[in-house]
Design a protein around this motif. Structure first.
Motif, PDB file in Angstrom:
ATOM      1  N   ALA A 136       3.586  -4.723   8.156  1.00  0.00           N
ATOM      2  CA  ALA A 136       3.735  -4.682   9.613  1.00  0.00           C
ATOM      3  C   ALA A 136       5.187  -4.406   9.953  1.00  0.00           C
ATOM      4  CB  ALA A 136       3.286  -6.003  10.238  1.00  0.00           C
ATOM      5  N   VAL A 137       5.393  -3.863  11.157  1.00  0.00           N
ATOM      6  CA  VAL A 137       6.734  -3.613  11.667  1.00  0.00           C
ATOM      7  C   VAL A 137       6.986  -4.529  12.847  1.00  0.00           C
ATOM      8  CG1 VAL A 137       8.269  -1.936  12.767  1.00  0.00           C
ATOM      9  CG2 VAL A 137       6.782  -1.221  10.891  1.00  0.00           C
ATOM     10  N   LEU A 138       8.049  -5.327  12.750  1.00  0.00           N
ATOM     11  CA  LEU A 138       8.471  -6.183  13.850  1.00  0.00           C
ATOM     12  C   LEU A 138       9.555  -5.408  14.571  1.00  0.00           C
ATOM     13  CD1 LEU A 138       7.137  -8.053  11.715  1.00  0.00           C
ATOM     14  CD2 LEU A 138       8.700  -9.843  12.455  1.00  0.00           C
ATOM     15  N   GLY A 139       9.259  -4.966  15.782  1.00  0.00           N
ATOM     16  CA  GLY A 139      10.133  -3.955  16.350  1.00  0.00           C
ATOM     17  C   GLY A 139      10.741  -4.228  17.692  1.00  0.00           C
ATOM     18  N   THR A 140      11.891  -3.607  17.895  1.00  0.00           N
ATOM     19  CA  THR A 140      12.443  -3.369  19.213  1.00  0.00           C
ATOM     20  C   THR A 140      12.498  -1.856  19.339  1.00  0.00           C
ATOM     21  OG1 THR A 140      14.675  -3.513  18.290  1.00  0.00           O
ATOM     22  CG2 THR A 140      13.797  -5.467  19.348  1.00  0.00           C
ATOM     23  N   PHE A 141      12.006  -1.335  20.449  1.00  0.00           N
ATOM     24  CA  PHE A 141      11.866   0.106  20.602  1.00  0.00           C
ATOM     25  C   PHE A 141      12.498   0.558  21.906  1.00  0.00           C
ATOM     26  CE2 PHE A 141       8.292  -1.611  18.233  1.00  0.00           C
ATOM     27  CZ  PHE A 141       8.312  -0.852  17.070  1.00  0.00           C
ATOM     28  N   ALA A 142      13.073   1.767  21.895  1.00  0.00           N
ATOM     29  CA  ALA A 142      13.700   2.301  23.102  1.00  0.00           C
ATOM     30  C   ALA A 142      12.677   2.643  24.161  1.00  0.00           C
ATOM     31  CB  ALA A 142      14.529   3.540  22.764  1.00  0.00           C
ATOM     32  N   GLY A 143      11.418   2.754  23.763  1.00  0.00           N
ATOM     33  CA  GLY A 143      10.356   3.053  24.710  1.00  0.00           C
ATOM     34  C   GLY A 143       9.025   3.061  23.997  1.00  0.00           C
ATOM     35  N   PRO A 144       7.927   2.940  24.736  1.00  0.00           N
ATOM     36  CA  PRO A 144       6.612   2.876  24.104  1.00  0.00           C
ATOM     37  C   PRO A 144       6.231   4.145  23.360  1.00  0.00           C
ATOM     38  CG  PRO A 144       6.400   3.101  26.487  1.00  0.00           C
ATOM     39  CD  PRO A 144       7.847   2.844  26.209  1.00  0.00           C
ATOM     40  N   ASP A 145       6.877   5.273  23.696  1.00  0.00           N
ATOM     41  CA  ASP A 145       6.522   6.528  23.037  1.00  0.00           C
ATOM     42  C   ASP A 145       6.874   6.544  21.556  1.00  0.00           C
ATOM     43  OD1 ASP A 145       9.172   6.421  24.020  1.00  0.00           O
ATOM     44  OD2 ASP A 145       9.406   8.569  23.708  1.00  0.00           O
ATOM     45  N   ILE A 147       6.107   4.090  19.509  1.00  0.00           N
ATOM     46  CA  ILE A 147       5.185   3.216  18.788  1.00  0.00           C
ATOM     47  C   ILE A 147       3.991   3.930  18.151  1.00  0.00           C
ATOM     48  CG2 ILE A 147       3.695   1.178  19.030  1.00  0.00           C
ATOM     49  CD1 ILE A 147       5.686   0.136  21.085  1.00  0.00           C
ATOM     50  N   PRO A 148       3.417   4.977  18.767  1.00  0.00           N
ATOM     51  CA  PRO A 148       2.269   5.630  18.131  1.00  0.00           C
ATOM     52  C   PRO A 148       2.530   6.136  16.725  1.00  0.00           C
ATOM     53  CG  PRO A 148       2.391   6.280  20.427  1.00  0.00           C
ATOM     54  CD  PRO A 148       3.639   5.495  20.141  1.00  0.00           C
ATOM     55  N   CYS A 149       3.777   6.438  16.385  1.00  0.00           N
ATOM     56  CA  CYS A 149       4.090   6.837  15.007  1.00  0.00           C
ATOM     57  C   CYS A 149       3.677   5.751  14.028  1.00  0.00           C
ATOM     58  CB  CYS A 149       5.582   7.130  14.874  1.00  0.00           C
ATOM     59  SG  CYS A 149       6.097   7.569  13.184  1.00  0.00           S
ATOM     60  N   TYR A 150       3.796   4.501  14.448  1.00  0.00           N
ATOM     61  CA  TYR A 150       3.422   3.369  13.598  1.00  0.00           C
ATOM     62  C   TYR A 150       1.924   3.071  13.705  1.00  0.00           C
ATOM     63  CZ  TYR A 150       8.487   2.598  13.556  1.00  0.00           C
ATOM     64  OH  TYR A 150       9.839   2.763  13.411  1.00  0.00           O
ATOM     65  N   THR A 151       1.474   2.831  14.926  1.00  0.00           N
ATOM     66  CA  THR A 151       0.110   2.317  15.111  1.00  0.00           C
ATOM     67  C   THR A 151      -0.975   3.374  14.974  1.00  0.00           C
ATOM     68  OG1 THR A 151       0.249   2.625  17.506  1.00  0.00           O
ATOM     69  CG2 THR A 151       0.910   0.476  16.614  1.00  0.00           C
ATOM     70  N   ARG A 152      -0.630   4.639  15.224  1.00  0.00           N
ATOM     71  CA  ARG A 152      -1.638   5.682  15.179  1.00  0.00           C
ATOM     72  C   ARG A 152      -1.436   6.626  13.989  1.00  0.00           C
ATOM     73  NH1 ARG A 152      -1.798   8.659  20.509  1.00  0.00           N
ATOM     74  NH2 ARG A 152      -0.132   9.954  19.629  1.00  0.00           N
ATOM     75  N   THR A 156      -0.047   1.526  10.924  1.00  0.00           N
ATOM     76  CA  THR A 156       0.699   0.348  10.490  1.00  0.00           C
ATOM     77  C   THR A 156       0.773  -0.661  11.626  1.00  0.00           C
ATOM     78  OG1 THR A 156       2.032   1.692   8.985  1.00  0.00           O
ATOM     79  CG2 THR A 156       2.907  -0.468   9.568  1.00  0.00           C
ATOM     80  N   ALA A 157       0.554  -1.921  11.313  1.00  0.00           N
ATOM     81  CA  ALA A 157       0.577  -2.968  12.331  1.00  0.00           C
ATOM     82  C   ALA A 157       1.962  -3.101  12.958  1.00  0.00           C
ATOM     83  CB  ALA A 157       0.152  -4.299  11.713  1.00  0.00           C
ATOM     84  N   VAL A 158       1.978  -3.489  14.230  1.00  0.00           N
ATOM     85  CA  VAL A 158       3.236  -3.643  14.963  1.00  0.00           C
ATOM     86  C   VAL A 158       3.243  -4.968  15.711  1.00  0.00           C
ATOM     87  CG1 VAL A 158       4.538  -2.814  16.979  1.00  0.00           C
ATOM     88  CG2 VAL A 158       3.815  -1.199  15.221  1.00  0.00           C
ATOM     89  N   ILE A 159       4.402  -5.614  15.676  1.00  0.00           N
ATOM     90  CA  ILE A 159       4.672  -6.765  16.532  1.00  0.00           C
ATOM     91  C   ILE A 159       5.829  -6.369  17.433  1.00  0.00           C
ATOM     92  CG2 ILE A 159       5.540  -9.138  16.628  1.00  0.00           C
ATOM     93  CD1 ILE A 159       2.752  -9.054  15.570  1.00  0.00           C
ATOM     94  N   GLY A 160       5.572  -6.304  18.754  1.00  0.00           N
ATOM     95  CA  GLY A 160       6.629  -5.942  19.694  1.00  0.00           C
ATOM     96  C   GLY A 160       6.346  -4.655  20.423  1.00  0.00           C
ATOM     97  N   GLY A 161       7.196  -4.344  21.399  1.00  0.00           N
ATOM     98  CA  GLY A 161       7.088  -3.111  22.153  1.00  0.00           C
ATOM     99  C   GLY A 161       6.173  -3.209  23.352  1.00  0.00           C
ATOM    100  N   GLN A 162       6.398  -2.317  24.319  1.00  0.00           N
ATOM    101  CA  GLN A 162       5.528  -2.228  25.479  1.00  0.00           C
ATOM    102  C   GLN A 162       4.173  -1.679  25.059  1.00  0.00           C
ATOM    103  OE1 GLN A 162       7.681   0.182  28.389  1.00  0.00           O
ATOM    104  NE2 GLN A 162       9.539  -0.330  27.269  1.00  0.00           N
ATOM    105  N   GLN A 163       3.130  -2.057  25.771  1.00  0.00           N
ATOM    106  CA  GLN A 163       1.770  -1.636  25.421  1.00  0.00           C
ATOM    107  C   GLN A 163       1.118  -0.824  26.532  1.00  0.00           C
ATOM    108  OE1 GLN A 163      -0.495  -5.129  24.295  1.00  0.00           O
ATOM    109  NE2 GLN A 163       0.152  -4.975  22.180  1.00  0.00           N
ATOM    110  N   PRO A 164       1.484   0.441  26.674  1.00  0.00           N
ATOM    111  CA  PRO A 164       0.767   1.275  27.646  1.00  0.00           C
ATOM    112  C   PRO A 164      -0.718   1.312  27.297  1.00  0.00           C
ATOM    113  CG  PRO A 164       2.750   2.368  26.886  1.00  0.00           C
ATOM    114  CD  PRO A 164       2.567   1.164  26.010  1.00  0.00           C
TER     115      PRO A 164
END
Length: 436
Positions: A136-145, A147-152, A156-164
């Motif tokens: 899993a990736v425990l993340g701080t992200f500059a924006g939700p865009d 995150i799909p590189c990880y989750t889609r 890969t599982a993600v903890i953190g980030g905005q969830q559009p």
């Protein structure tokens, strides 16, 4: 009428104050826009049901940790959020010393996120998911865009980030956060409406350029639902511009909002910090409503005319820096690095230009708390199926610095932390709980 459009990363990196766009967007404090009513990945999002346990061995769990690489903006922004790697390592060492998670120690792999380069952010994603093969990736992200590189793409599982809502629905791996989305902004608008802060007012909305999509798809619809049509909407660019340029564009925006007849400004993102600095140099005093606490502005060094905040209201989750869980994390980090003693303080109280190591502390403490709680509930047979089920069944949980518990379930994968109104108290230059 629409005010000038511009561009910058999410939540408060600013050349005026340190508590800025990418700063708090890249932190656990980010209270941003997106929808919490999104379908759970276990249903319509297509989450992998294979029981993927990549990165998990009999005695270890490999986790990826992302954090902002502020060297990428050093040329025009001097911000120090503390040593993320050292902070995470200190907290992980304590977890491992206590037996880890069901006897498995946490093994971190770190990845810096360039806050201005999409290509560099993509490289970090590839490094952690494909090279390091983390669970899993425990993340701080500059924006939700990001995150799909990880989750889609890399499942890969993600903890953190905005969830559009749309991104969450497409996730193919577990994804939990405490950063609420459009449900939060809807709650904020509802709080303002119930208090009577919107009725009969001529409202201009001021957001950050990076947040334009969120403003248009979440905040404005929430206002319309409350029966409000803004007289103006504008966006400020702050990343990559100097203070003079930011002040100039802010001045133009304020003039257009005033010309449109606005008597109230609804500020979200960076403008919460930067706009009052320009407003105080004018004679105009519209009422200010905030979706993000303007702590950086209040803590700004020098003499300021805080009459700009007269009657101001902020609606956010209630944060308590003295929270015992957060302070326990602070003690652990201070023991690992005694030079930090007395410096891990509330970021909202730190004057402009000073280091803010409390940001990295809170980020690490919160992300590790949420991940270990879910992984612990998943049991000894840790894989994506058990991890997902554990997160969706986690229920109420205390997270560092939040006064109210988060609640996780099939329709609340970002914790559904309550929103409360606070009004500005000129005697203390603080926002205090609203009466009633």
């Amino acid at each position: 009428m629409a005010l000038p459009r511009s561009r910058r990363p999410r939540r408060r990196i600013s050349t005026v104050v340190p508590v800025g766009a990418a700063v708090l967007a890249l932190t656990a404090t980010a209270c941003t826009v997106q929808d919490q009513s999104a379908p759970s990945p276990g249903s319509s999002s297509g989450i992998v049901k294979s029981g993927n346990a990549r990165g998990v061995t009999a005695d270890s769990i490999k986790i990826g940790i992302t954090y902002p690489d502020l060297a990428s903006v050093k040329a025009f922004l001097n911000v120090d959020l503390g040593d993320y790697e050292a902070t995470y390592k200190a907290l992980i060492d304590k977890i491992n010393a206590g037996g880890g998670v069901h006897g498995r120690r946490l093994v971190p792999a770190f990845g810096k996120l360039n806050v201005v380069s999409a290509a560099a952010a993509q490289e970090t994603c590839v490094k952690l998911t494909q090279d390091e093969k983390v669970f899993a990736v425990l993340g701080t992200f500059a924006g939700p865009d990001q995150i799909p590189c990880y989750t889609r793409t890399n499942k890969t599982a993600v903890i953190g980030g905005q969830q559009p809502k749309d991104m969450y629905a497409q996730a193919q791996a577990p994804w939990f956060s405490e950063l609420a989305g459009s449900d939060l902004i809807a709650k904020v608008v509802q709080v303002f409406a119930e208090r009577g802060d919107l009725a009969g007012r001529k409202i201009a909305v001021v957001g950050a350029a990076e947040d334009q999509s969120s403003v248009e798809h979440s905040l404005l619809p929430a206002l319309r639902k409350a029966g409000v049509t803004p007289v103006a909407t504008g966006y400020l660019q702050s990343l990559g511009v100097d203070a003079a340029t930011l002040a100039q564009q802010t001045g133009v925006l304020l003039q257009k909002a005033q010309s449109a007849g606005a008597d109230t400004l609804l500020l979200t993102g960076t403008p919460a910090q930067s706009l009052p600095l320009v407003l105080e140099k004018t004679t105009w005093r519209p009422r200010l409503l905030f979706t993000d606490a303007p702590g950086g502005y209040q803590a700004a060094s020098g003499k300021h005319d805080f009459s700009t905040l007269t009657g101001a209201v902020v609606a956010t989750p209630d944060i308590v820096w003295s929270d015992p869980m957060l302070q326990d994390c602070a003690t652990t980090v201070e023991r690992a690095d005694p030079s930090l003693a007395g410096k891990l303080v509330d970021p909202g109280t730190v004057p402009a230009g000073q280091p803010i190591p409390g940001i990295s502390l809170w980020t690490a403490c919160l992300n590790l708390r949420l991940f270990t709680a879910i992984a612990d509930k998943a049991g000894t047979d840790l894989n994506y199926t058990t991890f997902q089920q554990a997160g969706l069944g986690l229920g109420a949980i205390h997270l560092p610095a939040y006064a109210d518990d988060a609640t996780y379930g099939p329709s609340s994968t970002n914790g559904s932390i309550p929103v409360k109104a606070k009004t500005y108290d000129p005697a203390t230059n603080r926002f205090v709980p609203a009466a009633g």
